[in-house]
Design a protein around this motif. Structure first.
Motif, PDB file in Angstrom:
ATOM      1  N   PRO A   1     -10.827  -3.196  54.379  1.00 28.55           N
ATOM      2  CA  PRO A   1     -11.092  -2.818  55.772  1.00 28.55           C
ATOM      3  C   PRO A   1      -9.815  -2.643  56.593  1.00 28.55           C
ATOM      4  N   ALA A   2      -8.733  -3.271  56.170  1.00 31.11           N
ATOM      5  CA  ALA A   2      -7.460  -3.145  56.874  1.00 31.11           C
ATOM      6  C   ALA A   2      -6.324  -3.481  55.902  1.00 31.11           C
ATOM      7  N   VAL A   3      -5.174  -2.871  56.152  1.00 32.30           N
ATOM      8  CA  VAL A   3      -3.995  -3.129  55.320  1.00 32.30           C
ATOM      9  C   VAL A   3      -2.795  -3.335  56.238  1.00 32.30           C
ATOM     10  N   GLU A   4      -2.012  -4.357  55.952  1.00 36.38           N
ATOM     11  CA  GLU A   4      -0.833  -4.642  56.761  1.00 36.38           C
ATOM     12  C   GLU A   4       0.400  -4.687  55.877  1.00 36.38           C
ATOM     13  N   GLY A   5       1.504  -4.193  56.386  1.00 33.76           N
ATOM     14  CA  GLY A   5       2.768  -4.248  55.676  1.00 33.76           C
ATOM     15  C   GLY A   5       3.910  -4.484  56.640  1.00 33.76           C
ATOM     16  N   VAL A   6       5.058  -4.853  56.097  1.00 36.06           N
ATOM     17  CA  VAL A   6       6.250  -5.093  56.909  1.00 36.06           C
ATOM     18  C   VAL A   6       7.380  -4.235  56.353  1.00 36.06           C
TER      19      VAL A   6
ATOM     20  N   GLY B   1      11.606  -5.012  59.657  1.00 37.64           N
ATOM     21  CA  GLY B   1      10.877  -6.089  60.307  1.00 37.64           C
ATOM     22  C   GLY B   1       9.656  -5.637  61.073  1.00 37.64           C
ATOM     23  N   ALA B   2       9.516  -4.325  61.274  1.00 37.36           N
ATOM     24  CA  ALA B   2       8.359  -3.812  62.000  1.00 37.36           C
ATOM     25  C   ALA B   2       7.089  -4.051  61.186  1.00 37.36           C
ATOM     26  N   THR B   3       6.029  -4.449  61.862  1.00 34.78           N
ATOM     27  CA  THR B   3       4.730  -4.641  61.223  1.00 34.78           C
ATOM     28  C   THR B   3       3.900  -3.367  61.358  1.00 34.78           C
ATOM     29  N   VAL B   4       3.340  -2.928  60.254  1.00 37.84           N
ATOM     30  CA  VAL B   4       2.497  -1.731  60.245  1.00 37.84           C
ATOM     31  C   VAL B   4       1.095  -2.157  59.817  1.00 37.84           C
ATOM     32  N   LEU B   5       0.113  -1.880  60.653  1.00 34.87           N
ATOM     33  CA  LEU B   5      -1.269  -2.277  60.392  1.00 34.87           C
ATOM     34  C   LEU B   5      -2.171  -1.046  60.463  1.00 34.87           C
ATOM     35  N   ALA B   6      -2.890  -0.807  59.387  1.00 32.48           N
ATOM     36  CA  ALA B   6      -3.866   0.277  59.350  1.00 32.48           C
ATOM     37  C   ALA B   6      -5.257  -0.338  59.290  1.00 32.48           C
ATOM     38  N   SER B   7      -6.113   0.056  60.223  1.00 33.38           N
ATOM     39  CA  SER B   7      -7.463  -0.503  60.295  1.00 33.38           C
ATOM     40  C   SER B   7      -8.403   0.559  60.843  1.00 33.38           C
ATOM     41  N   ASP B   8      -9.643   0.185  61.053  1.00 34.90           N
ATOM     42  CA  ASP B   8     -10.614   1.128  61.615  1.00 34.90           C
ATOM     43  C   ASP B   8     -10.195   1.611  63.001  1.00 34.90           C
TER      44      ASP B   8
END
Length: 207
Positions: A28-33, A122-129
């Motif tokens: 449902p969501a993916v996060e990376g740094v 260091g930036a956070t990348v979040l992909a979600s609905d």
């Protein structure tokens, strides 16, 4: 949309490749740094050592098994087979370090181009609905399009071919013409492979 496969420009994606690139299921969501250059190179070294180590071990095991089999069942041909096996093993010992250095050199060249374009380390990348969030700045999916995609094609010895997305260049609706948009690279982000797959699944043009 610009498409490059193994660095070569393409006229577009064939329906077959487009289907293979889209994961059948996704979280449902993916996060990376985003990692810095040193961290990317360290990860590349580790991954290359594991990959080439497995290849070398398998090749060595197969050749030794052949040698043992010949010695057991056809000992008269051992004088012919043994030098061939030794030559193959020596070749592996020479070629694998070369392949390792080439992988690192390619990554260094890639980073020289990508680091000025991707989000800062260091930036956070979040992909979600809800959309794609980079360092807390959320952009809805309907405001994003894929401007360009870099794809890697990998062929196995059995004739199977796999495709993986390396880099996505995303354009934002209403952004200035000179804006670089959002650039996501699978190798430069911790968890980047799942992240670019998720983004592609949301934004890929219809096959």
């Amino acid at each position: 949309m610009q498409v490059r496969i193994n660095g070569k420009p393409q006229d577009g994606l064939t329906p077959r490749v487009a289907r293979r690139l889209i994961p059948r299921r996704g979280p449902p969501a993916v996060e990376g740094v985003v990692m810095d250059g040193d961290a990317v190179m360290a990860a590349t070294r580790r991954g290359s050592l594991v990959l080439l180590g497995v290849i070398g071990a398998l090749a060595a095991a197969i050749n030794i098994a052949v040698l043992v089999g010949v010695a057991t069942h056809e000992p008269r041909t051992l004088t012919f087979v043994a030098p061939v096996v030794v030559a193959v093993l020596v070749g592996l010992a020479v070629l694998l370090p070369i392949a390792f250095r080439r992988r690192l050199a390619r990554m260094e060249q890639r980073l020289a181009t990508l680091l000025p374009q991707i989000p800062p380390a260091g930036a956070t990348v979040l992909a979600s609905d809800q959309g794609l969030s980079v360092n807390g700045r959320l952009t809805a999916w309907d405001q994003l399009t894929v401007d360009a995609v870099d794809i890697v094609r990998v062929s196995s010895g059995e004739g199977d071919t796999s495709w993986y997305i390396d880099t996505l260049w995303l354009a934002e609706a209403g952004a200035p013409a000179r804006s670089r948009g959002i650039v996501l690279d699978a190798a430069a982000i911790a968890g980047g492979r799942k992240l670019v797959d998720y983004v592609w699944r949301r934004l890929a043009p219809a096959a």
